[in-house]
Design a protein around this motif. Structure first.
Motif, PDB file in Angstrom:
ATOM      1  N   VAL A 145      34.176  45.842  53.558  1.00  0.00           N
ATOM      2  CA  VAL A 145      35.566  45.911  53.114  1.00  0.00           C
ATOM      3  C   VAL A 145      35.784  44.857  52.030  1.00  0.00           C
ATOM      4  O   VAL A 145      35.459  43.678  52.213  1.00  0.00           O
ATOM      5  CB  VAL A 145      36.539  45.670  54.280  1.00  0.00           C
ATOM      6  CG1 VAL A 145      37.987  45.722  53.790  1.00  0.00           C
ATOM      7  CG2 VAL A 145      36.310  46.710  55.374  1.00  0.00           C
ATOM      8  N   LEU A 146      36.352  45.279  50.911  1.00  0.00           N
ATOM      9  CA  LEU A 146      36.653  44.399  49.795  1.00  0.00           C
ATOM     10  C   LEU A 146      38.147  44.431  49.537  1.00  0.00           C
ATOM     11  O   LEU A 146      38.753  45.507  49.449  1.00  0.00           O
ATOM     12  CB  LEU A 146      35.911  44.848  48.541  1.00  0.00           C
ATOM     13  CG  LEU A 146      34.387  44.917  48.658  1.00  0.00           C
ATOM     14  CD1 LEU A 146      33.808  45.785  47.574  1.00  0.00           C
ATOM     15  CD2 LEU A 146      33.792  43.529  48.613  1.00  0.00           C
ATOM     16  N   GLU A 147      38.752  43.248  49.411  1.00  0.00           N
ATOM     17  CA  GLU A 147      40.178  43.144  49.115  1.00  0.00           C
ATOM     18  C   GLU A 147      40.398  43.092  47.618  1.00  0.00           C
ATOM     19  O   GLU A 147      39.693  42.377  46.893  1.00  0.00           O
ATOM     20  CB  GLU A 147      40.751  41.876  49.761  1.00  0.00           C
ATOM     21  CG  GLU A 147      42.227  41.652  49.463  1.00  0.00           C
ATOM     22  CD  GLU A 147      42.724  40.295  49.936  1.00  0.00           C
ATOM     23  OE1 GLU A 147      43.862  39.933  49.562  1.00  0.00           O
ATOM     24  OE2 GLU A 147      41.980  39.600  50.654  1.00  0.00           O
ATOM     25  N   VAL A 148      41.388  43.824  47.142  1.00  0.00           N
ATOM     26  CA  VAL A 148      41.752  43.826  45.732  1.00  0.00           C
ATOM     27  C   VAL A 148      42.768  42.717  45.472  1.00  0.00           C
ATOM     28  O   VAL A 148      43.790  42.628  46.160  1.00  0.00           O
ATOM     29  CB  VAL A 148      42.353  45.179  45.311  1.00  0.00           C
ATOM     30  CG1 VAL A 148      42.809  45.142  43.856  1.00  0.00           C
ATOM     31  CG2 VAL A 148      41.339  46.304  45.530  1.00  0.00           C
ATOM     32  N   ILE A 149      42.467  41.864  44.483  1.00  0.00           N
ATOM     33  CA  ILE A 149      43.360  40.781  44.092  1.00  0.00           C
ATOM     34  C   ILE A 149      43.711  40.973  42.626  1.00  0.00           C
ATOM     35  O   ILE A 149      42.843  40.907  41.756  1.00  0.00           O
ATOM     36  CB  ILE A 149      42.706  39.408  44.310  1.00  0.00           C
ATOM     37  CG1 ILE A 149      42.316  39.224  45.776  1.00  0.00           C
ATOM     38  CG2 ILE A 149      43.636  38.277  43.860  1.00  0.00           C
ATOM     39  CD1 ILE A 149      41.504  37.982  46.048  1.00  0.00           C
ATOM     40  N   ALA A 150      44.974  41.232  42.351  1.00  0.00           N
ATOM     41  CA  ALA A 150      45.420  41.374  40.971  1.00  0.00           C
ATOM     42  C   ALA A 150      45.559  39.993  40.342  1.00  0.00           C
ATOM     43  O   ALA A 150      46.201  39.103  40.899  1.00  0.00           O
ATOM     44  CB  ALA A 150      46.751  42.121  40.922  1.00  0.00           C
ATOM     45  N   LEU A 151      44.930  39.812  39.185  1.00  0.00           N
ATOM     46  CA  LEU A 151      44.981  38.550  38.437  1.00  0.00           C
ATOM     47  C   LEU A 151      45.445  38.885  37.023  1.00  0.00           C
ATOM     48  O   LEU A 151      44.641  39.118  36.127  1.00  0.00           O
ATOM     49  CB  LEU A 151      43.611  37.866  38.432  1.00  0.00           C
ATOM     50  CG  LEU A 151      43.056  37.485  39.817  1.00  0.00           C
ATOM     51  CD1 LEU A 151      41.640  36.930  39.694  1.00  0.00           C
ATOM     52  CD2 LEU A 151      43.964  36.471  40.512  1.00  0.00           C
ATOM     53  N   TYR A 163      35.161  39.683  49.106  1.00  0.00           N
ATOM     54  CA  TYR A 163      34.434  40.048  50.314  1.00  0.00           C
ATOM     55  C   TYR A 163      34.374  38.836  51.227  1.00  0.00           C
ATOM     56  O   TYR A 163      33.966  37.755  50.798  1.00  0.00           O
ATOM     57  CB  TYR A 163      33.014  40.522  49.990  1.00  0.00           C
ATOM     58  CG  TYR A 163      32.119  40.546  51.205  1.00  0.00           C
ATOM     59  CD1 TYR A 163      32.342  41.465  52.231  1.00  0.00           C
ATOM     60  CD2 TYR A 163      31.078  39.631  51.345  1.00  0.00           C
ATOM     61  CE1 TYR A 163      31.545  41.463  53.365  1.00  0.00           C
ATOM     62  CE2 TYR A 163      30.266  39.633  52.468  1.00  0.00           C
ATOM     63  CZ  TYR A 163      30.508  40.545  53.484  1.00  0.00           C
ATOM     64  OH  TYR A 163      29.723  40.527  54.615  1.00  0.00           O
ATOM     65  N   ARG A 164      34.757  39.003  52.480  1.00  0.00           N
ATOM     66  CA  ARG A 164      34.725  37.919  53.463  1.00  0.00           C
ATOM     67  C   ARG A 164      33.446  38.014  54.286  1.00  0.00           C
ATOM     68  O   ARG A 164      33.216  39.002  54.978  1.00  0.00           O
ATOM     69  CB  ARG A 164      35.943  37.996  54.382  1.00  0.00           C
ATOM     70  CG  ARG A 164      37.266  37.742  53.682  1.00  0.00           C
ATOM     71  CD  ARG A 164      38.432  37.850  54.653  1.00  0.00           C
ATOM     72  NE  ARG A 164      39.709  37.581  54.003  1.00  0.00           N
ATOM     73  CZ  ARG A 164      40.258  36.379  53.896  1.00  0.00           C
ATOM     74  NH1 ARG A 164      39.636  35.331  54.426  1.00  0.00           N
ATOM     75  NH2 ARG A 164      41.415  36.216  53.283  1.00  0.00           N
ATOM     76  N   GLU A 165      32.633  36.976  54.194  1.00  0.00           N
ATOM     77  CA  GLU A 165      31.384  36.901  54.934  1.00  0.00           C
ATOM     78  C   GLU A 165      31.663  36.248  56.285  1.00  0.00           C
ATOM     79  O   GLU A 165      31.998  35.070  56.348  1.00  0.00           O
ATOM     80  CB  GLU A 165      30.364  36.075  54.143  1.00  0.00           C
ATOM     81  CG  GLU A 165      29.013  35.955  54.801  1.00  0.00           C
ATOM     82  CD  GLU A 165      28.122  34.959  54.076  1.00  0.00           C
ATOM     83  OE1 GLU A 165      27.016  34.724  54.576  1.00  0.00           O
ATOM     84  OE2 GLU A 165      28.549  34.409  53.039  1.00  0.00           O
ATOM     85  N   PRO A 166      31.556  36.972  57.385  1.00  0.00           N
ATOM     86  CA  PRO A 166      32.054  36.457  58.673  1.00  0.00           C
ATOM     87  C   PRO A 166      31.379  35.173  59.126  1.00  0.00           C
ATOM     88  O   PRO A 166      30.160  35.016  59.032  1.00  0.00           O
ATOM     89  CB  PRO A 166      31.742  37.599  59.642  1.00  0.00           C
ATOM     90  CG  PRO A 166      31.636  38.811  58.786  1.00  0.00           C
ATOM     91  CD  PRO A 166      31.045  38.331  57.491  1.00  0.00           C
ATOM     92  N   GLY A 167      32.220  34.241  59.598  1.00  0.00           N
ATOM     93  CA  GLY A 167      31.744  33.068  60.318  1.00  0.00           C
ATOM     94  C   GLY A 167      30.912  32.096  59.545  1.00  0.00           C
ATOM     95  O   GLY A 167      29.979  31.509  60.085  1.00  0.00           O
TER      96      GLY A 167
END
Length: 248
Positions: A145-151, A163-167
Motif C-alpha cells: 500500500v502506497l499513500e499519495v501525498i500532494a506536494l 510506503y511504510r515499512e512495518p516496525g
C-alpha cells in the motif's frame, strides 16, 4: 537472525546506495514486503523506480521518464511472476513522461497521475490517466500500500508516494514505521524542487513539504528523488529554515 530481523536492524539492504548513472546498472533494495529497483535513464538522468510486491510479484513503476526498453527490462528482471500493473507519474514535466505512452501500450498497465497534472500529461503523451490521484489516496500494488501525498508547487499536481515499512523506525522523530518516500522533483538532497523563483509557488511547495512530510515522518524516512542521489529526512531536516530564508 531472520530475514525480517536483518531488515529491521538495517543489515539486509546495506549494499543499496541509491547512486545510479545513465547507462549503468540498477541499484536494488530488498525489504520484507517490497523490492525497490532504481534506474537512471537519459537524456536528463531521470530516476525511475520499479516497486515489486514480494508476495504477489505485481509491479509498479514510478515515472516512465525515458528509454522504454531499459525500463521494461528493469521490470522484467524484478522477482516473481507478476505483471506491471500501474505507472505512477509524479508530475507532468516532459522529462518524466517521455516513455509513458510506450510503456503503457506494451504492458497494459494503468496510468496514474495527480489530478491537476492529468491534462498536461495527456497533452504531452496522448495517455489519458486511468486514475487521477488526490492527496490522501492510496495506490495498491499486490499487497503493498502506497499513500499519495500532494506536494504542490513544482507543478500544480505533483505527487509523492509513501510506503511504510512495518516496525523499523528509530530515532528522536521516529514513528511506528519507517517510511520510503518517492518524491519526484518536489524534494531533493539540499532543498525542494524548482519553482522558477516564484515566491508563491515556492511557499506553497515548502509548506506542503513541511506539513505533509517533515511533520509527519521520522528522520529515518528514506527519500527517493526524481534525479540524483537519495537522502533521508534526518539529513535534510536541519536545513529547512535555511531553505525558506534563501527562497528556493
Amino acid at each position: 537472525m531472520t530475514d525480517q530481523d536483518a531488515n529491521r536492524t538495517g543489515t539486509a539492504d546495506t549494499r543499496y546506495t541509491g547512486t545510479v548513472v545513465v547507462g549503468g546498472p540498477p541499484d536494488v533494495r530488498r525489504l520484507d514486503e517490497v523490492e525497490i529497483r532504481k534506474l537512471a535513464v537519459g537524456p536528463l538522468s531521470n530516476n525511475a523506480y520499479v516497486l515489486t510486491c514480494r508476495r504477489s510479484g505485481d509491479r509498479l513503476l514510478v515515472d516512465a521518464a525515458a528509454e522504454p526498453d531499459r525500463l521494461l527490462d528493469l521490470e522484467r528482471h524484478a522477482p516473481g511472476d507478476g505483471a506491471l500493473t500501474v505507472v505512477v507519474t509524479t508530475h507532468a514535466h516532459r522529462d518524466h513522461v517521455g516513455a509513458l505512452a510506450d510503456v503503457v501500450a506494451r504492458t497494459g498497465a494503468q496510468a496514474a497521475v495527480g489530478v491537476q497534472d492529468a491534462p498536461a500529461v495527456e497533452a504531452a503523451t496522448g495517455v489519458r490517466a486511468d486514475r487521477n490521484l488526490r492527496h490522501g489516496d492510496v495506490v495498491h500494488v499486490g499487497a503493498v500500500v502506497l499513500e499519495v501525498i500532494a506536494l504542490r508547487g513544482h507543478t500544480p499536481g505533483s505527487v509523492a508516494l509513501a510506503y511504510r515499512e512495518p516496525g523499523t523506525a528509530t530515532g528522536p522523530y521516529a514513528v511506528a514505521d519507517r517510511v520510503h518516500l518517492f518524491t519526484g522533483d518536489s524534494l531533493f538532497p539540499g532543498g525542494v524542487g524548482n519553482t522558477d523563483r516564484d515566491p508563491v509557488r515556492f511557499a506553497r511547495l515548502l509548506d506542503d513539504v513541511v506539513d505533509r512530510v517533515f511533520r509527519r515522518f521520522g528522520d529515518d524516512t528514506w527519500v527517493y528523488p526524481g534525479h540524483g542521489d537519495d537522502t533521508t529526512l534526518g539529513a535534510e531536516r536541519p536545513h529547512v529554515d535555511a531553505w525558506r530564508a534563501r527562497g528556493w
